[in-house]
Design a protein around this motif. Structure first.
Motif, short mmCIF file in Angstrom:
data_model
loop_
_atom_site.label_atom_id
_atom_site.label_comp_id
_atom_site.label_asym_id
_atom_site.label_seq_id
_atom_site.Cartn_x
_atom_site.Cartn_y
_atom_site.Cartn_z
N ILE A 62 -7.85 23.25 2.28
CA ILE A 62 -6.51 22.65 2.29
C ILE A 62 -6.02 22.40 0.87
O ILE A 62 -4.87 22.69 0.55
CB ILE A 62 -6.51 21.35 3.12
N LYS A 63 -6.89 21.90 0.00
CA LYS A 63 -6.48 21.61 -1.38
C LYS A 63 -6.10 22.87 -2.16
O LYS A 63 -5.40 22.80 -3.15
CB LYS A 63 -7.57 20.83 -2.12
N ALA A 64 -6.56 24.03 -1.70
CA ALA A 64 -6.22 25.29 -2.36
C ALA A 64 -4.76 25.69 -2.13
O ALA A 64 -4.23 26.54 -2.84
CB ALA A 64 -7.14 26.41 -1.87
N LEU A 65 -4.12 25.05 -1.16
CA LEU A 65 -2.72 25.36 -0.86
C LEU A 65 -1.79 24.69 -1.86
O LEU A 65 -1.99 23.55 -2.26
CB LEU A 65 -2.36 24.88 0.55
N GLU A 66 -0.75 25.41 -2.23
CA GLU A 66 0.26 24.86 -3.13
C GLU A 66 1.00 23.72 -2.43
O GLU A 66 1.34 23.82 -1.25
CB GLU A 66 1.26 25.95 -3.51
N GLY A 67 1.19 22.63 -3.15
CA GLY A 67 1.95 21.50 -2.62
C GLY A 67 1.11 20.38 -2.03
O GLY A 67 1.62 19.31 -1.73
N VAL A 68 -0.19 20.61 -1.85
CA VAL A 68 -1.06 19.57 -1.30
C VAL A 68 -1.40 18.58 -2.41
O VAL A 68 -1.86 18.96 -3.48
CB VAL A 68 -2.35 20.17 -0.71
#
Length: 108
Positions: A62-68
């Protein structure tokens, strides 16, 4: 983005998705531009996590996603855990990241 292979942990159950060899193709997950989204906190019911290693795998995905901005997980080993995500990432991108990590969202 590099993908590391994870050895099976000695105490891991056979139902632990994060320790089992991956049977799907790894692919990078991206989200829509953050200009279209506003910062919010949303909770997701996640099935299949059985240990702290599973939690780490989902948090990393999840942290790899932009905006998290933040991810917190309340583990219910073998049951339905709660992933609380703060940021401006689309729900579809989060679902894909969780599924690509080997877990699934519980049906509501």
């Amino acid at each position: 983005m590099t993908t590391e292979s994870r050895p099976t942990l000695p105490m891991a159950s056979t139902g632990c998705s994060c320790c089992a060899p991956s049977t799907t193709n790894d692919r990078e997950v991206s989200s829509p531009p953050s200009a279209e989204l506003s910062t919010r906190t949303t909770s997701y019911a996640v099935e299949g996590m059985t240990c702290g290693h599973c939690v780490g795998t989902v948090i990393e995905a999840i942290k790899a996603l932009e905006g998290v901005e933040d991810v917190r997980i309340d583990l219910q080993a073998g049951g339905v855990s709660t992933a609380t995500v703060t940021g401006s990432t689309a729900s579809a991108a989060l679902r894909t990241a969780i599924e690509d990590a080997g877990y699934s969202l519980a049906r509501s």
